[in-house]
Design a protein around this motif. Structure first.
Motif, PDB file in Angstrom:
ATOM      1  N   THR A 197       0.835  -1.210   0.000  1.00  0.00           N
ATOM      2  CA  THR A 197       0.000   0.000   0.000  1.00  0.00           C
ATOM      3  C   THR A 197       0.865   1.253   0.000  1.00  0.00           C
ATOM      4  OG1 THR A 197      -1.723  -1.162   1.231  1.00  0.00           O
ATOM      5  CG2 THR A 197      -1.806   1.249   1.236  1.00  0.00           C
ATOM      6  N   TRP A 198       1.924   1.254   0.836  1.00  0.00           N
ATOM      7  CA  TRP A 198       2.822   2.405   0.934  1.00  0.00           C
ATOM      8  C   TRP A 198       3.443   2.733  -0.420  1.00  0.00           C
ATOM      9  CZ3 TRP A 198       4.410   6.475   3.606  1.00  0.00           C
ATOM     10  CH2 TRP A 198       5.706   6.979   3.392  1.00  0.00           C
ATOM     11  N   PHE A 199       4.009   1.727  -1.066  1.00  0.00           N
ATOM     12  CA  PHE A 199       4.665   1.990  -2.347  1.00  0.00           C
ATOM     13  C   PHE A 199       3.641   2.356  -3.424  1.00  0.00           C
ATOM     14  CE2 PHE A 199       8.118  -0.652  -0.426  1.00  0.00           C
ATOM     15  CZ  PHE A 199       9.098   0.319  -0.476  1.00  0.00           C
ATOM     16  N   GLY A 200       2.444   1.779  -3.328  1.00  0.00           N
ATOM     17  CA  GLY A 200       1.394   2.175  -4.271  1.00  0.00           C
ATOM     18  C   GLY A 200       1.025   3.646  -4.117  1.00  0.00           C
ATOM     19  N   VAL A 201       0.919   4.101  -2.861  1.00  0.00           N
ATOM     20  CA  VAL A 201       0.611   5.515  -2.599  1.00  0.00           C
ATOM     21  C   VAL A 201       1.750   6.408  -3.077  1.00  0.00           C
ATOM     22  CG1 VAL A 201       0.233   7.229  -0.781  1.00  0.00           C
ATOM     23  CG2 VAL A 201      -0.952   5.025  -0.684  1.00  0.00           C
ATOM     24  N   LEU A 202       3.003   5.996  -2.794  1.00  0.00           N
ATOM     25  CA  LEU A 202       4.158   6.776  -3.263  1.00  0.00           C
ATOM     26  C   LEU A 202       4.106   6.963  -4.775  1.00  0.00           C
ATOM     27  CD1 LEU A 202       7.333   5.455  -1.360  1.00  0.00           C
ATOM     28  CD2 LEU A 202       5.863   7.381  -0.776  1.00  0.00           C
ATOM     29  N   ALA A 203       3.847   5.867  -5.483  1.00  0.00           N
ATOM     30  CA  ALA A 203       3.833   5.925  -6.943  1.00  0.00           C
ATOM     31  C   ALA A 203       2.678   6.789  -7.451  1.00  0.00           C
ATOM     32  CB  ALA A 203       3.734   4.508  -7.512  1.00  0.00           C
ATOM     33  N   LEU A 204       1.497   6.607  -6.862  1.00  0.00           N
ATOM     34  CA  LEU A 204       0.313   7.318  -7.359  1.00  0.00           C
ATOM     35  C   LEU A 204       0.416   8.824  -7.145  1.00  0.00           C
ATOM     36  CD1 LEU A 204      -2.528   7.217  -8.557  1.00  0.00           C
ATOM     37  CD2 LEU A 204      -3.424   6.883  -6.235  1.00  0.00           C
ATOM     38  N   ILE A 205       0.733   9.256  -5.917  1.00  0.00           N
ATOM     39  CA  ILE A 205       0.803  10.691  -5.654  1.00  0.00           C
ATOM     40  C   ILE A 205       1.975  11.316  -6.404  1.00  0.00           C
ATOM     41  CG2 ILE A 205       2.232  10.543  -3.578  1.00  0.00           C
ATOM     42  CD1 ILE A 205      -0.719  12.955  -4.229  1.00  0.00           C
ATOM     43  N   GLY A 206       3.073  10.554  -6.542  1.00  0.00           N
ATOM     44  CA  GLY A 206       4.218  11.073  -7.293  1.00  0.00           C
ATOM     45  C   GLY A 206       3.880  11.262  -8.762  1.00  0.00           C
ATOM     46  N   LEU A 207       3.171  10.284  -9.341  1.00  0.00           N
ATOM     47  CA  LEU A 207       2.799  10.371 -10.752  1.00  0.00           C
ATOM     48  C   LEU A 207       1.834  11.535 -10.985  1.00  0.00           C
ATOM     49  CD1 LEU A 207       2.866   9.175 -13.612  1.00  0.00           C
ATOM     50  CD2 LEU A 207       0.988   7.652 -12.926  1.00  0.00           C
ATOM     51  N   ILE A 208       0.863  11.707 -10.073  1.00  0.00           N
ATOM     52  CA  ILE A 208      -0.108  12.807 -10.224  1.00  0.00           C
ATOM     53  C   ILE A 208       0.605  14.154 -10.230  1.00  0.00           C
ATOM     54  CG2 ILE A 208      -1.973  14.029  -9.043  1.00  0.00           C
ATOM     55  CD1 ILE A 208      -3.004  11.276  -8.102  1.00  0.00           C
ATOM     56  N   ARG A 209       1.506  14.352  -9.253  1.00  0.00           N
ATOM     57  CA  ARG A 209       2.213  15.636  -9.165  1.00  0.00           C
ATOM     58  C   ARG A 209       3.171  15.824 -10.344  1.00  0.00           C
ATOM     59  NH1 ARG A 209       0.355  19.779  -5.975  1.00  0.00           N
ATOM     60  NH2 ARG A 209      -0.342  18.987  -3.943  1.00  0.00           N
ATOM     61  N   ALA A 210       3.830  14.733 -10.758  1.00  0.00           N
ATOM     62  CA  ALA A 210       4.772  14.845 -11.870  1.00  0.00           C
ATOM     63  C   ALA A 210       4.041  15.190 -13.168  1.00  0.00           C
ATOM     64  CB  ALA A 210       5.551  13.535 -12.024  1.00  0.00           C
ATOM     65  N   LEU A 211       2.838  14.626 -13.365  1.00  0.00           N
ATOM     66  CA  LEU A 211       2.076  14.919 -14.580  1.00  0.00           C
ATOM     67  C   LEU A 211       1.568  16.358 -14.595  1.00  0.00           C
ATOM     68  CD1 LEU A 211       0.030  11.601 -15.031  1.00  0.00           C
ATOM     69  CD2 LEU A 211       1.977  12.408 -16.393  1.00  0.00           C
ATOM     70  N   GLN A 212       1.408  16.950 -13.388  1.00  0.00           N
ATOM     71  CA  GLN A 212       1.036  18.367 -13.331  1.00  0.00           C
ATOM     72  C   GLN A 212       2.190  19.264 -13.767  1.00  0.00           C
ATOM     73  OE1 GLN A 212      -0.267  18.935  -9.292  1.00  0.00           O
ATOM     74  NE2 GLN A 212      -2.210  17.841  -9.583  1.00  0.00           N
ATOM     75  N   HIS A 213       3.406  18.737 -13.660  1.00  0.00           N
ATOM     76  CA  HIS A 213       4.608  19.469 -14.079  1.00  0.00           C
ATOM     77  C   HIS A 213       5.472  18.509 -14.896  1.00  0.00           C
ATOM     78  CE1 HIS A 213       3.439  22.530 -11.155  1.00  0.00           C
ATOM     79  NE2 HIS A 213       3.249  21.535 -10.303  1.00  0.00           N
ATOM     80  N   PRO A 214       5.017  18.131 -16.096  1.00  0.00           N
ATOM     81  CA  PRO A 214       5.674  17.072 -16.866  1.00  0.00           C
ATOM     82  C   PRO A 214       7.127  17.358 -17.231  1.00  0.00           C
ATOM     83  CG  PRO A 214       4.036  18.233 -18.199  1.00  0.00           C
ATOM     84  CD  PRO A 214       3.844  18.683 -16.797  1.00  0.00           C
ATOM     85  N   GLU A 215       7.529  18.622 -17.148  1.00  0.00           N
ATOM     86  CA  GLU A 215       8.928  18.918 -17.482  1.00  0.00           C
ATOM     87  C   GLU A 215       9.904  18.247 -16.518  1.00  0.00           C
ATOM     88  OE1 GLU A 215       7.524  22.471 -14.931  1.00  0.00           O
ATOM     89  OE2 GLU A 215       6.692  21.038 -16.379  1.00  0.00           O
ATOM     90  N   ILE A 216       9.417  17.849 -15.323  1.00  0.00           N
ATOM     91  CA  ILE A 216      10.303  17.240 -14.336  1.00  0.00           C
ATOM     92  C   ILE A 216      10.831  15.898 -14.819  1.00  0.00           C
ATOM     93  CG2 ILE A 216       8.522  15.985 -13.065  1.00  0.00           C
ATOM     94  CD1 ILE A 216      11.623  17.783 -11.610  1.00  0.00           C
ATOM     95  N   PHE A 217      10.126  15.255 -15.756  1.00  0.00           N
ATOM     96  CA  PHE A 217      10.621  13.975 -16.278  1.00  0.00           C
ATOM     97  C   PHE A 217      11.957  14.146 -16.988  1.00  0.00           C
ATOM     98  CE2 PHE A 217       6.116  12.944 -15.744  1.00  0.00           C
ATOM     99  CZ  PHE A 217       6.198  11.677 -15.160  1.00  0.00           C
ATOM    100  N   GLY A 218      12.250  15.374 -17.409  1.00  0.00           N
ATOM    101  CA  GLY A 218      13.551  15.634 -18.022  1.00  0.00           C
ATOM    102  C   GLY A 218      14.701  15.441 -17.064  1.00  0.00           C
TER     103      GLY A 218
END
Length: 630
Positions: free
Chosen positions: A176-197
């Motif tokens: 559950t912990w790692f699932g939450v880490l991945a989900l909230i991280g992906l949501i925030r990263a998609l709000q600022h997609p330039e961070i994938f660079g």
């Protein structure tokens, strides 16, 4: 070990619940530490891209490539950790005896650093999780220390139930912990997609080149993202390499990277969020639940290094660096799952002192890193000596591989040297104390063994002397089992029985146990029987061979020997067991410094009762004493 699919999934779940806790909670404090005001690094766009890039490549190179892909191949019959590397080095045929000794001592110091890590991890992980209350409401700050201490007390009291039980309980929570880490991280990263660079290595390189001293200091915080890498290796005997690799690549690695990207994206949009980027990833309504979940995850982080410390301790005992301590097996299926009460309570006391003494995770972060990076570098060095000496890989490959990984390890180690005066002295001090204990016990044991051999005298000569005594020694009914460390010498208890009591039992079994530098010895290779030159005197020598993970069960060994056929027709329903107890007397004889002699005596007084260690029946065991000068 091949397991059915369902059982293998359970092992992977258990591994996720125990092994990845340390590295899995690093997002709680890594970026917050890097951008802490006292480090002088402003969360500019270039700095955020550079730091996130360095974190990604540090995790990739150190954990995914070095440990999970390469170093975990260097197992000692399934056991991992730095003590396993030491055992492999001792078995290797290095041309230089001096180089072999130096490598073993270096490995022992690395193991000592691991204990320092095992004390800091529970303190910083639980503190950083509970400090989330301050993000929810600043007035809750006064509750952080008391809550942290209660959580830690529960954790250490629960250790007696074993890592398997803990892993089954924690596994679903960590998923559950790692699932939450991945989900909230992906949501925030998609709000600022330039961070994938930031996944491109050039951002990390530019950051190091353009920011000089600030970037170098920042590396001391970046390395916090890989804390727990050694725990993956040390816990390999608990769950197996396959389960750890599967859990890492399928869940843990992608979840961590997504979360760091999400934190980076958040700081890009709001530089003030660098004060607590993990908890600020979540909307206000979710922060209290995340404080609770992260606290449980921090408990699991602590479990990873605690169980690793138990494994390292057990291997140190069997390899002769510690006296026999009370070691309890907590699983009937996984022999590597153990609980060492003495280590548990020593670490607990140190953790409480750290929490109270430092008072916050930010201050503790200054103490964190030295032990981790030192162990990383030592593991690399020992591993590549194993690659060369035991796997016989070409020298150019060894030099290239060791050079690449050591460059990374030593760069991080150098960056953490700046922390020494701000708390980094603590793990170094712990390491020096543990190193002194380990090497003092090994050296003192060598001296005592040599002098004990002189006192005991050759076993075969004693048997000859017994046959020549006139009148003959009286024989009494029954079976006597004499334990003796050295298969070539006479047990002091046996010699005293003949000299003072003038009797021998009808069946005398002299038992010597040897610990091989492998975890397990097959039953077919367990024992050898020697009649000591005579088939009619009822005196037999039995050598039991054990791996350093095998339980030392002498009665079971006797039953196996009787099934093989032993002269004297041993009666194993009610044999008498004789143990020679050595009282060590300090003297002015050369061999060790006076302070080390005192330390050796103090350690020896804490050794476990041999009756318990060898599973002897207390009501049928006789302990006979003797004096040996140190």
């Amino acid at each position: 070990m091949n397991r059915p699919g369902g059982k293998q999934a359970a092992v992977v779940l258990g591994a996720i619940g125990v092994v990845f806790g340390d590295i899995g909670t690093s997002p709680l404090y890594t970026l917050r530490t890097v951008f802490a005001p006292e480090h002088g690094l402003d969360p500019s766009r270039e700095a955020v891209f550079g730091v996130v890039s360095l974190i990604f490549w540090a995790i990739t190179v150190i954990v995914s490539v070095k440990y999970v892909t390469f170093i975990m191949r260097a197992d000692n019959d399934g056991e991992g950790g730095i003590m396993a590397l030491i055992a492999l080095i001792q078995r290797a045929n290095l041309r230089s005896r001096g180089a072999q000794i130096a490598l073993v001592l270096l490995g022992v110091f690395g193991a000592s650093l691991f204990y320092g890590d095992g004390m800091i991890t529970p303190a910083i992980s639980v503190l950083s999780a509970v400090e989330g209350l301050e993000v929810v409401n600043a007035s809750l700050k006064e509750l952080v220390i008391p809550i942290t201490l209660v959580v830690l007390a529960v954790l250490f009291f629960a250790q007696r139930f074993g890592t398997g039980a803990v892993g089954r309980f924690f596994g679903p929570i960590m998923v559950t912990w790692f699932g939450v880490l991945a989900l909230i991280g992906l949501i925030r990263a998609l709000q600022h997609p330039e961070i994938f660079g930031a996944l491109s290595p050039h951002h990390g390189a530019e950051f190091l080149f353009n920011h000089g001293h600030e970037a170098f200091v920042a590396l001391g915080g970046v390395v916090l993202a890989v804390t727990g890498a050694e725990a993956l290796y040390a816990d390999m005997g608990h769950f197996g390499a396959h389960a750890i690799r599967k859990g890492w690549f399928a869940l843990v690695f992608p979840a961590l990277i997504l979360n760091y990207l999400g934190q980076g994206g958040l700081i890009l949009s709001d530089p003030a969020a660098a004060a607590s980027p993990f908890f600020l990833l979540f909307p206000p309504w979710a922060r209290i639940p995340m404080v609770l979940l992260s606290t449980v995850a921090a408990i699991i982080a602590s479990q990873a290094v605690i169980s690793g410390a138990f494994s390292v301790t057990r291997q140190a005992i069997r390899l002769g660096f510690l006296p026999r301590l009370s070691v309890r097996h907590t699983s009937k299926e996984e022999v590597g799952q153990v609980y060492v009460p003495a280590v548990n309570w020593i670490i607990f006391a140190a953790v409480v002192a750290l929490v109270v003494g430092f008072g916050s995770s930010e201050k503790l972060a200054s103490a964190y890193g030295i032990a981790v990076t030192g162990t990383l570098a030592i593991d690399t060095l020992l591993f590549f000596f194993v690659v060369r000496a035991m796997w016989h890989r070409p020298m150019w490959l060894v030099i290239a591989g060791a050079g690449a990984f050591l460059t990374v390890d030593l760069t991080f180690f150098a960056a953490n040297l700046t922390k020494v005066v701000h708390g980094g002295w603590f793990p170094l001090a712990i390491a020096l104390v543990v190193f002194s204990v380990l090497t003092t016990w090994q050296r003192g044991r060598e001296i005592i063994t040599t002098r004990r051999v002189e006192e005991e005298g050759p076993l075969r000569r004693f048997v000859d002397e017994v046959r020549e005594i006139e009148p003959p020694v009286a024989r009494v009914p029954g079976t006597a089992v004499f334990l003796n460390a050295n298969p070539e010498t006479t047990p002091l208890a046996l010699r005293a029985n003949v000299k003072h009591n003038h009797v021998l039992h009808d069946c005398v079994l002299i038992v010597s146990l040897t610990t091989e530098r492998v975890p397990y010895v097959h039953e077919n290779e367990r024992l050898s029987i020697d009649d000591l030159g005579y088939r009619d005197d009822g005196i037999t020598h039995i050598t039991g061979r054990f791996g350093f993970q095998d339980p030392l069960n002498v009665p079971a060994l006797m039953r196996q020997a009787a099934a093989r056929g032993v002269e004297g027709n041993p009666q194993l329903d009610d044999p008498s067991y004789f143990v020679s107890k050595i009282q060590i007397i300090p003297s002015d004889r050369p061999g060790m410094a006076k302070w080390r002699k005192k330390l050796f005596l103090a350690i020896s007084r804490n050794a476990a009762n041999p009756v318990e260690v060898f599973h002897l029946p207390d009501e049928r065991t006789v302990v006979m004493g003797s004096h040996i000068e140190l």
